[in-house]
Design an enzyme around this catalytic site. Structure first.
Site, PDB file in Angstrom:
ATOM      1  N   GLU A  75       0.859  -1.189   0.000  1.00 44.85           N
ATOM      2  CA  GLU A  75       0.000   0.000   0.000  1.00 44.85           C
ATOM      3  C   GLU A  75       0.894   1.237   0.000  1.00 44.85           C
ATOM      4  O   GLU A  75       2.094   1.136   0.273  1.00 44.85           O
ATOM      5  CB  GLU A  75      -0.909  -0.001   1.235  1.00 44.85           C
ATOM      6  CG  GLU A  75      -0.146   0.127   2.532  1.00 44.85           C
ATOM      7  CD  GLU A  75      -0.992  -0.233   3.759  1.00 44.85           C
ATOM      8  OE1 GLU A  75      -1.615   0.679   4.295  1.00 44.85           O
ATOM      9  OE2 GLU A  75      -1.011  -1.417   4.153  1.00 44.85           O
ATOM     10  N   LYS A 112       2.901   4.546   1.074  1.00 45.01           N
ATOM     11  CA  LYS A 112       3.411   5.133   2.312  1.00 45.01           C
ATOM     12  C   LYS A 112       3.046   6.614   2.265  1.00 45.01           C
ATOM     13  O   LYS A 112       3.613   7.378   1.485  1.00 45.01           O
ATOM     14  CB  LYS A 112       4.927   4.961   2.429  1.00 45.01           C
ATOM     15  CG  LYS A 112       5.458   5.530   3.732  1.00 45.01           C
ATOM     16  CD  LYS A 112       6.916   5.184   3.941  1.00 45.01           C
ATOM     17  CE  LYS A 112       7.386   5.550   5.341  1.00 45.01           C
ATOM     18  NZ  LYS A 112       7.032   6.912   5.767  1.00 45.01           N
ATOM     19  N   ASP A 147       2.736  10.451   3.055  1.00 44.76           N
ATOM     20  CA  ASP A 147       3.701  11.417   3.556  1.00 44.76           C
ATOM     21  C   ASP A 147       2.970  12.488   4.353  1.00 44.76           C
ATOM     22  O   ASP A 147       2.699  13.575   3.859  1.00 44.76           O
ATOM     23  CB  ASP A 147       4.456  12.039   2.376  1.00 44.76           C
ATOM     24  CG  ASP A 147       5.764  12.652   2.823  1.00 44.76           C
ATOM     25  OD1 ASP A 147       6.103  12.533   4.013  1.00 44.76           O
ATOM     26  OD2 ASP A 147       6.442  13.256   1.971  1.00 44.76           O
ATOM     27  N   TYR A 196      -4.619   2.825   8.535  1.00 44.90           N
ATOM     28  CA  TYR A 196      -3.848   1.695   8.010  1.00 44.90           C
ATOM     29  C   TYR A 196      -3.420   0.654   9.053  1.00 44.90           C
ATOM     30  O   TYR A 196      -2.745  -0.304   8.715  1.00 44.90           O
ATOM     31  CB  TYR A 196      -2.639   2.167   7.211  1.00 44.90           C
ATOM     32  CG  TYR A 196      -1.750   3.198   7.914  1.00 44.90           C
ATOM     33  CD1 TYR A 196      -1.147   2.925   9.128  1.00 44.90           C
ATOM     34  CD2 TYR A 196      -1.502   4.433   7.305  1.00 44.90           C
ATOM     35  CE1 TYR A 196      -0.332   3.854   9.744  1.00 44.90           C
ATOM     36  CE2 TYR A 196      -0.687   5.381   7.920  1.00 44.90           C
ATOM     37  CZ  TYR A 196      -0.111   5.082   9.139  1.00 44.90           C
ATOM     38  OH  TYR A 196       0.687   5.998   9.751  1.00 44.90           O
ATOM     39  N   LYS A 203      11.213   3.064   0.055  1.00 43.49           N
ATOM     40  CA  LYS A 203      11.112   4.496  -0.221  1.00 43.49           C
ATOM     41  C   LYS A 203      11.419   4.804  -1.687  1.00 43.49           C
ATOM     42  O   LYS A 203      12.264   4.157  -2.309  1.00 43.49           O
ATOM     43  CB  LYS A 203      12.105   5.280   0.663  1.00 43.49           C
ATOM     44  CG  LYS A 203      11.877   5.087   2.149  1.00 43.49           C
ATOM     45  CD  LYS A 203      10.712   5.884   2.678  1.00 43.49           C
ATOM     46  CE  LYS A 203      11.086   7.335   2.905  1.00 43.49           C
ATOM     47  NZ  LYS A 203      11.689   7.595   4.208  1.00 43.49           N
ATOM     48  N   CYS A 222       9.980  48.067  -6.900  1.00 40.13           N
ATOM     49  CA  CYS A 222       9.131  47.003  -7.417  1.00 40.13           C
ATOM     50  C   CYS A 222       9.343  46.833  -8.921  1.00 40.13           C
ATOM     51  O   CYS A 222       9.249  47.811  -9.667  1.00 40.13           O
ATOM     52  CB  CYS A 222       7.671  47.346  -7.133  1.00 40.13           C
ATOM     53  SG  CYS A 222       6.494  46.271  -7.972  1.00 40.13           S
ATOM     54  N   CYS A 279       5.901  48.112 -10.694  1.00 43.22           N
ATOM     55  CA  CYS A 279       5.416  49.497 -10.692  1.00 43.22           C
ATOM     56  C   CYS A 279       6.467  50.509 -10.262  1.00 43.22           C
ATOM     57  O   CYS A 279       6.228  51.706 -10.334  1.00 43.22           O
ATOM     58  CB  CYS A 279       4.193  49.623  -9.793  1.00 43.22           C
ATOM     59  SG  CYS A 279       4.580  49.569  -8.037  1.00 43.22           S
ATOM     60  N   CYS A 337       6.243  45.107  -2.118  1.00 40.89           N
ATOM     61  CA  CYS A 337       6.113  46.370  -2.833  1.00 40.89           C
ATOM     62  C   CYS A 337       5.113  47.229  -2.089  1.00 40.89           C
ATOM     63  O   CYS A 337       4.029  46.772  -1.752  1.00 40.89           O
ATOM     64  CB  CYS A 337       5.618  46.096  -4.250  1.00 40.89           C
ATOM     65  SG  CYS A 337       4.895  47.558  -5.012  1.00 40.89           S
ATOM     66  N   CYS A 395       0.186  49.631  -7.761  1.00 45.38           N
ATOM     67  CA  CYS A 395       0.890  48.548  -8.452  1.00 45.38           C
ATOM     68  C   CYS A 395      -0.099  47.650  -9.196  1.00 45.38           C
ATOM     69  O   CYS A 395      -1.028  47.116  -8.598  1.00 45.38           O
ATOM     70  CB  CYS A 395       1.681  47.722  -7.436  1.00 45.38           C
ATOM     71  SG  CYS A 395       2.581  46.357  -8.167  1.00 45.38           S
TER      72      CYS A 395
HETATM   73  S1  IVH Z   1       1.961   0.923   9.153  1.00 46.83           S
HETATM   74  C1  IVH Z   1       3.722  -0.785  13.016  1.00 46.83           C
HETATM   75  N1  IVH Z   1       1.270   1.903   6.836  1.00 46.83           N
HETATM   76  O1  IVH Z   1       5.385   5.715   8.154  1.00 46.83           O
HETATM   77  C2  IVH Z   1       3.624  -0.119  11.695  1.00 46.83           C
HETATM   78  N2  IVH Z   1       2.652   3.223   8.245  1.00 46.83           N
HETATM   79  O2  IVH Z   1       8.220   5.792   8.611  1.00 46.83           O
HETATM   80  C3  IVH Z   1       2.541   0.861  11.692  1.00 46.83           C
HETATM   81  N3  IVH Z   1       3.185   5.444   7.328  1.00 46.83           N
HETATM   82  O3  IVH Z   1       5.188   5.880  11.637  1.00 46.83           O
HETATM   83  C4  IVH Z   1       2.631   1.712  10.529  1.00 46.83           C
HETATM   84  N4  IVH Z   1       2.044   5.207   5.466  1.00 46.83           N
HETATM   85  O4  IVH Z   1       3.430   7.119  10.252  1.00 46.83           O
HETATM   86  C5  IVH Z   1       1.960   2.111   7.977  1.00 46.83           C
HETATM   87  N5  IVH Z   1       0.547   2.661   4.779  1.00 46.83           N
HETATM   88  C6  IVH Z   1       1.221   2.866   5.910  1.00 46.83           C
HETATM   89  C7  IVH Z   1       1.911   4.073   6.164  1.00 46.83           C
HETATM   90  C8  IVH Z   1       2.630   4.214   7.337  1.00 46.83           C
HETATM   91  C9  IVH Z   1       2.791   6.025   6.184  1.00 46.83           C
HETATM   92  C10 IVH Z   1       4.052   6.103   8.305  1.00 46.83           C
HETATM   93  C11 IVH Z   1       3.725   5.851   9.737  1.00 46.83           C
HETATM   94  C12 IVH Z   1       5.011   5.374  10.351  1.00 46.83           C
HETATM   95  C13 IVH Z   1       6.019   5.897   9.388  1.00 46.83           C
HETATM   96  C14 IVH Z   1       7.315   5.164   9.428  1.00 46.83           C
END
Ligand code: IVH
Length: 676
Positions: free
Chosen positions: A112, A114, A116, A223, A312, A406, A409, A424, A430
């Site tokens: 799934e 990750k 951000d 998640y 990553k 500026c 203007c 400005c 302006c």
């Molecule tokens: S599972 C025990 N699933 O990534 C594991 N974490 O770098 C529980 N994160 O602290 C986390 N997407 O904040 C999980 N699909 C995902 C995630 C995810 C982002 C974050 C989470 C974690 C951090 C670690």
């Protein structure tokens, strides 16, 4: 309506919850905003009349909790772990090997995105959201309950049968579109923009005032689970996420199951390609062992589980040469330095411009023209200059200088150091700022020119008919008629409205000028203090600092505005066009309502809200919009909303219209209609 208030309130709450879910989670609303508002207002009114009907999960309770001082620490019942990372297939293979060895076989995997954003834990007790917390150090986080309650995709109550207790783990993210909008607003308001959506999400959740969080476009994705009581976990991660969905918790649509890591890698490639087109940012993909029993077996090392890993994405960066730095002027005159680059291919697109944010950033990174710089597509959105490569600096490299004038203007540029923003001071003069300035100038609380709205102003500027605020007063019916969708009648109405606006007050005129940091209240204070434009125009900073609510920044902006000859020209042109206001009446600070704050709610019958406000202010009182325990009085009109209930809760005294009029010294108060 025959249903009892209690039944009706429950019905309304259920309907609003369902519509919230469709709108915020499914992105598929069934009602127009107006239809939704009708339902919502009915519930607010009911709750105002019967405060005992307000349940903690009522859809009206998302916003409005009073600001609290700092965040309380909260212990997670089960620790919030982090994830181990890998950046290459080789590292991933090692991880796979460790898992196979520990289990004695290849498990089923899930993959799934990750997300951000910011990890949060939501505690639901008997299905009711009772707590939201940040990760903190994993054991103890911060209580951000009031803030997570404002995120519309977070259900305040789990749908259907729910465990006695469950900690839902997930990520709060800010979608890219919302991030761009927020930053555009921040820049327009002269505030520092956020660096990326992750910071914006974190900053929004850690607002001490939940009402501010409520205005931020945040999304939540569930998640994982922490502690659970009174419920048997399903056997797999995929089933867990399915259950989340049944509870109305938002879950990613991108989840795959695979019998091997090769399938996970294909998902990784797909997500990497799709990444730039997703509505929110992801920085990799998370692979997890699907079976919860196998997870138990694998356990954890240090602070990360042995059954999951984050793969990553590589950072999207490239080197190129900085050819020049130009300054763009935003709608409120903020100057943003923009790097003109030797075009370079980063993360799928050719980048030839990148933001340098502000002068502070340029100094901090020591960026010089001619430097080789590292460019990153920050969150795939706005490319930015990350750093310079000092060893490649040519002897001819030149420092970046903030222009004194500026570029649009030619007005003076002022550096507001607290905000690291250069601006400005051309204001109304302006052209980069003209449209916004005109919209503000004509708006209801400023010159109040009925019919001169945002679209029309754009049309007039495009047609070359408006190049300054003063030009508004020279518009002719014949010119206006030429515009698209403008009949003679409406042209005549507009010209009449423009003429009417010439008779105004000093405070409105000051507010209309759009001086930085001079809002309505400051304008009123300045007007009351100085009485005449001449006195204000010649006031120095020390004198300005004597005015109520005026600090050094406001004082500096006021000075800078009047020191710019072009602004003075525009003011003179406006006065020549016939703008005038009554002479000062000489109210003093020993006024009857000095120091008292009022919040108005509901509809007043005897006088308009603006009139009530003006009269309170004329006696030295302040009218504020948000109600807190510090508010002195809540003025309650007909159809008062949730503020009434809140005032009762906070113990803020309420005044009806009659009582207000008496306080304002109105002899006819007893004759005024009393609304309740
Ligand atoms: S599972 C025990 N699933 O990534 C594991 N974490 O770098 C529980 N994160 O602290 C986390 N997407 O904040 C999980 N699909 C995902 C995630 C995810 C982002 C974050 C989470 C974690 C951090 C670690």
């Amino acid at each position: 309506m025959t249903a009892s208030p209690q039944v009706r309130a429950q019905e309304l709450a259920a309907q609003l919850r369902a519509h919230d879910y469709r709108y915020y989670v499914l992105d598929d609303p069934q009602l127009s905003d107006a239809q939704y508002d009708v339902l919502r207002r009915e519930l607010e009114d009911l709750e105002a009349r019967y405060p005992e009907l307000i349940s903690p999960d009522s859809p009206t309770q998302r916003v409005g909790a009073p600001p609290f001082a700092g965040f309380q620490p909260v212990d997670h019942r089960q620790a919030m772990l982090s994830l181990s990372n890998c950046f290459s297939e080789a590292e991933l293979d090692e991880f796979g090997e460790r898992v196979r060895k520990a289990l004695g076989h290849e498990p089923h995997w899930t993959a799934e995105p990750k997300f951000d954003g910011l990890a949060v834990s939501l505690t639901y007790q008997d299905g009711l959201l009772v707590r939201g917390a940040t990760r903190g150090d994993g054991q103890t986080g911060e209580d951000i309950t009031s803030n997570v309650r404002t995120i519309h995709s977070v259900p305040l109550r789990l749908q259907g049968a729910a465990p006695a207790l469950i900690e839902i783990r997930g990520e709060v993210v800010m979608p890219r579109a919302g991030f761009l909008r927020l930053n555009a607003q921040a820049m327009a308001a002269g505030e520092k923009p956020f660096v990326n959506p992750r910071n914006a999400a974190a900053g929004s959740l850690r607002q001490l005032n939940p009402e501010l969080t409520a205005r931020r476009p945040l999304q939540f994705f569930a998640y994982a689970v922490g502690a659970v009581e009174g419920w048997n976990l399903p056997t797999t991660h995929a089933e867990l996420l399915e259950q989340f969905r049944v509870w109305n918790l938002p879950v990613t649509e991108f989840l795959v199951r695979s019998p091997d890591l090769a399938g996970c890698l294909r998902f990784y490639q797909r997500m990497q390609n799709a990444r730039a087109d997703l509505p929110f940012e992801i920085d990799g993909v998370v692979y997890k062992v699907d079976s919860l029993a196998e997870r138990e077996e694998l356990g954890q090392v240090a602070r990360a589980p042995r059954w999951a890993i984050a793969h990553k994405f590589p950072a999207e960066e490239a080197r190129t040469v900085l050819r020049a730095v130009e300054f763009q002027v935003g709608r409120t005159g903020a100057l943003t330095p923009v790097a003109r680059l030797e075009p370079v291919f980063v993360g799928g697109v050719t980048v030839s411009n990148a933001t340098l944010h502000n002068m502070d950033e340029i100094t901090r990174k020591d960026v010089r023209i001619g430097d080789t710089v590292v460019v990153r597509r920050a969150g795939d959105v706005i490319p930015e200059v990350v750093r310079v490569v000092p060893e490649l600096r040519p002897a001819t490299a030149q420092a970046v200088a903030l222009p004194a004038r500026c570029p649009v203007c030619g007005s003076a540029v002022v550096l507001v150091d607290e905000q690291a923003v250069a601006r400005c001071e051309g204001g109304l003069y302006c052209s980069a700022q003209l449209r916004e300035a005109l919209k503000h100038f004509a708006s209801r609380r400023a010159m109040d020119i009925e019919g001169l709205g945002s679209k029309l102003i754009d049309q007039l500027v495009d047609a070359g008919l408006l190049d300054s605020a003063a030009a508004i007063y020279h518009l002719q019916v014949e010119q206006l008629e030429q515009l698209e969708r403008m009949a003679r009648k409406s042209a005549a109405n507009l010209v009449a409205a423009i003429a009417r606006s010439k008779h105004t007050s000093f405070a409105r005129f000051l507010f209309a000028l759009g001086i930085r940091e001079v809002g309505e209240v400051t304008a009123q204070n300045l007007a009351a203090h100085y009485g005449t434009l001449d006195a204000l125009q010649t006031a120095n900073e020390d004198s300005l600092l004597q005015v109520a609510d005026v600090g050094p920044i406001v004082a500096r902006h006021v000075r800078a505005f009047f020191a710019e000859p072009r602004n003075v020209e525009v003011i003179e042109a406006l006065l020549r066009a016939g703008i005038h206001w009554p002479e000062p009446t000489g109210l003093d600070s020993s006024a009857a309502l000095a120091g008292l704050s009022f919040v108005l709610t509901g509809t007043l019958t005897g006088l308009s809200r603006d009139a009530a406000k003006a009269r309170i202010q004329a006696l030295g009182g302040r009218v504020v919009s948000s109600l807190s325990a510090k508010t002195d009085f809540l003025v309650v009109g007909a159809k008062a909303g949730s503020k009434l209930a809140k005032a009762e809760r906070l113990g803020v005294p309420c005044l009806d219209e009659k009582a207000l009029l008496q306080m304002l010294g109105d002899d006819s108060a007893s004759a005024a209609q009393n609304s309740s």
